[in-house]
Design a protein around this motif. Sequence first.
Motif, PDB file in Angstrom:
ATOM      1  N   GLY A   1      -6.853  20.849  -0.499  1.00 44.56           N
ATOM      2  CA  GLY A   1      -8.294  20.995  -0.294  1.00 44.56           C
ATOM      3  C   GLY A   1      -8.647  20.762   1.162  1.00 44.56           C
ATOM      4  N   GLU A   2      -8.585  21.798   1.961  1.00 45.52           N
ATOM      5  CA  GLU A   2      -8.769  21.657   3.401  1.00 45.52           C
ATOM      6  C   GLU A   2     -10.165  21.198   3.794  1.00 45.52           C
ATOM      7  OE1 GLU A   2      -9.412  26.141   4.860  1.00 45.52           O
ATOM      8  OE2 GLU A   2      -7.474  25.750   3.882  1.00 45.52           O
ATOM      9  N   TYR A   3     -11.134  21.309   2.895  1.00 43.51           N
ATOM     10  CA  TYR A   3     -12.496  20.889   3.228  1.00 43.51           C
ATOM     11  C   TYR A   3     -12.802  19.476   2.760  1.00 43.51           C
ATOM     12  CZ  TYR A   3     -12.967  25.783   4.293  1.00 43.51           C
ATOM     13  OH  TYR A   3     -12.780  27.024   4.829  1.00 43.51           O
ATOM     14  N   LEU A   4     -11.856  18.835   2.089  1.00 41.39           N
ATOM     15  CA  LEU A   4     -12.037  17.453   1.649  1.00 41.39           C
ATOM     16  C   LEU A   4     -11.646  16.511   2.779  1.00 41.39           C
ATOM     17  CD1 LEU A   4     -10.382  17.642  -1.873  1.00 41.39           C
ATOM     18  CD2 LEU A   4     -12.803  17.449  -1.381  1.00 41.39           C
ATOM     19  N   PRO A   5     -12.303  15.366   2.878  1.00 42.22           N
ATOM     20  CA  PRO A   5     -11.896  14.397   3.895  1.00 42.22           C
ATOM     21  C   PRO A   5     -10.484  13.883   3.609  1.00 42.22           C
ATOM     22  CG  PRO A   5     -13.830  13.627   2.681  1.00 42.22           C
ATOM     23  CD  PRO A   5     -13.451  14.941   2.111  1.00 42.22           C
ATOM     24  N   GLU A   6      -9.792  13.449   4.641  1.00 42.44           N
ATOM     25  CA  GLU A   6      -8.405  13.001   4.492  1.00 42.44           C
ATOM     26  C   GLU A   6      -8.278  11.824   3.530  1.00 42.44           C
ATOM     27  OE1 GLU A   6      -4.663  11.364   7.088  1.00 42.44           O
ATOM     28  OE2 GLU A   6      -6.227  12.493   8.107  1.00 42.44           O
ATOM     29  N   CYS A   7      -9.254  10.919   3.534  1.00 39.07           N
ATOM     30  CA  CYS A   7      -9.170   9.767   2.632  1.00 39.07           C
ATOM     31  C   CYS A   7      -9.274  10.196   1.172  1.00 39.07           C
ATOM     32  CB  CYS A   7     -10.228   8.729   2.975  1.00 39.07           C
ATOM     33  SG  CYS A   7     -11.923   9.258   2.763  1.00 39.07           S
ATOM     34  N   THR A   8      -9.859  11.348   0.898  1.00 39.06           N
ATOM     35  CA  THR A   8      -9.930  11.862  -0.471  1.00 39.06           C
ATOM     36  C   THR A   8      -8.642  12.590  -0.835  1.00 39.06           C
ATOM     37  OG1 THR A   8     -12.318  12.118  -0.290  1.00 39.06           O
ATOM     38  CG2 THR A   8     -11.237  13.341  -2.040  1.00 39.06           C
ATOM     39  N   ARG A   9      -8.098  13.338   0.107  1.00 36.36           N
ATOM     40  CA  ARG A   9      -6.872  14.092  -0.166  1.00 36.36           C
ATOM     41  C   ARG A   9      -5.657  13.189  -0.316  1.00 36.36           C
ATOM     42  NH1 ARG A   9      -6.250  18.299   4.387  1.00 36.36           N
ATOM     43  NH2 ARG A   9      -7.462  16.814   5.557  1.00 36.36           N
ATOM     44  N   TYR A  10      -5.574  12.154   0.484  1.00 40.62           N
ATOM     45  CA  TYR A  10      -4.419  11.257   0.476  1.00 40.62           C
ATOM     46  C   TYR A  10      -4.906   9.836   0.187  1.00 40.62           C
ATOM     47  CZ  TYR A  10      -2.574  15.329   2.810  1.00 40.62           C
ATOM     48  OH  TYR A  10      -2.225  16.612   3.116  1.00 40.62           O
ATOM     49  N   THR A  11      -5.092   9.557  -1.069  1.00 42.67           N
ATOM     50  CA  THR A  11      -5.656   8.288  -1.511  1.00 42.67           C
ATOM     51  C   THR A  11      -4.657   7.155  -1.323  1.00 42.67           C
ATOM     52  OG1 THR A  11      -6.894   9.496  -3.154  1.00 42.67           O
ATOM     53  CG2 THR A  11      -6.736   7.150  -3.461  1.00 42.67           C
TER      54      THR A  11
ATOM     55  N   MET B   1       0.850  -1.172   0.000  1.00 41.19           N
ATOM     56  CA  MET B   1       0.000   0.000   0.000  1.00 41.19           C
ATOM     57  C   MET B   1       0.891   1.229   0.000  1.00 41.19           C
ATOM     58  SD  MET B   1      -2.889   1.333   2.664  1.00 41.19           S
ATOM     59  CE  MET B   1      -1.819   1.993   3.894  1.00 41.19           C
ATOM     60  N   LEU B   2       0.430   2.235  -0.691  1.00 43.92           N
ATOM     61  CA  LEU B   2       1.156   3.485  -0.809  1.00 43.92           C
ATOM     62  C   LEU B   2       0.145   4.609  -0.644  1.00 43.92           C
ATOM     63  CD1 LEU B   2       3.935   4.725  -1.699  1.00 43.92           C
ATOM     64  CD2 LEU B   2       3.036   4.654  -4.015  1.00 43.92           C
ATOM     65  N   LYS B   3       0.517   5.621   0.129  1.00 42.46           N
ATOM     66  CA  LYS B   3      -0.352   6.797   0.271  1.00 42.46           C
ATOM     67  C   LYS B   3       0.407   8.001  -0.251  1.00 42.46           C
ATOM     68  CE  LYS B   3      -3.836   7.316   3.382  1.00 42.46           C
ATOM     69  NZ  LYS B   3      -4.508   7.473   4.636  1.00 42.46           N
ATOM     70  N   VAL B   4      -0.222   8.733  -1.135  1.00 42.68           N
ATOM     71  CA  VAL B   4       0.441   9.893  -1.714  1.00 42.68           C
ATOM     72  C   VAL B   4      -0.457  11.113  -1.618  1.00 42.68           C
ATOM     73  CG1 VAL B   4       1.814   8.552  -3.325  1.00 42.68           C
ATOM     74  CG2 VAL B   4      -0.403   9.365  -4.030  1.00 42.68           C
ATOM     75  N   GLY B   5       0.154  12.246  -1.703  1.00 41.79           N
ATOM     76  CA  GLY B   5      -0.582  13.499  -1.736  1.00 41.79           C
ATOM     77  C   GLY B   5      -0.330  14.171  -3.072  1.00 41.79           C
ATOM     78  N   GLY B   6      -1.138  15.097  -3.401  1.00 40.09           N
ATOM     79  CA  GLY B   6      -0.989  15.831  -4.647  1.00 40.09           C
ATOM     80  C   GLY B   6      -1.684  17.162  -4.487  1.00 40.09           C
ATOM     81  N   ARG B   7      -2.217  17.669  -5.574  1.00 40.22           N
ATOM     82  CA  ARG B   7      -2.885  18.970  -5.493  1.00 40.22           C
ATOM     83  C   ARG B   7      -4.131  18.898  -4.618  1.00 40.22           C
ATOM     84  NH1 ARG B   7      -7.158  19.236  -9.138  1.00 40.22           N
ATOM     85  NH2 ARG B   7      -7.201  17.517 -10.593  1.00 40.22           N
ATOM     86  N   LEU B   8      -4.739  17.708  -4.463  1.00 40.65           N
ATOM     87  CA  LEU B   8      -5.906  17.590  -3.586  1.00 40.65           C
ATOM     88  C   LEU B   8      -5.532  17.780  -2.113  1.00 40.65           C
ATOM     89  CD1 LEU B   8      -7.834  14.592  -5.163  1.00 40.65           C
ATOM     90  CD2 LEU B   8      -8.370  17.010  -5.315  1.00 40.65           C
ATOM     91  N   GLY B   9      -4.259  17.655  -1.796  1.00 38.53           N
ATOM     92  CA  GLY B   9      -3.790  17.874  -0.432  1.00 38.53           C
ATOM     93  C   GLY B   9      -4.054  19.286   0.062  1.00 38.53           C
TER      94      GLY B   9
END
Length: 71
Positions: free
Chosen positions: A11-21, A1-9
């Motif tokens: 988005g402070e109003y997005l849930p963490e599971c969406t920001r760091y898929t 499993m790998l968790k990465v961040g990108g431009r969605l990181g």
Amino acid sequence: MLKVGGRLGFGEYLPECTRYTAIFPKASRLSMLLASDVHVRFMHAGAQTCVSQLRRRFWICGIEPRAATDS
């Protein structure tokens, strides 16, 4: 499993599971279990529905709508 961040990181109003898929390989046992669980929870919905539900929280590399619910 790998968790990465990108431009969605940013988005402070997005849930963490969406920001760091979480990213999983297509052939892993966990990927198959996740796809099977979504398929059952959504009452044996079609492949496209299962893939879209999976992609809300996880990214499975190379998953295709026709292969999402194969056993």
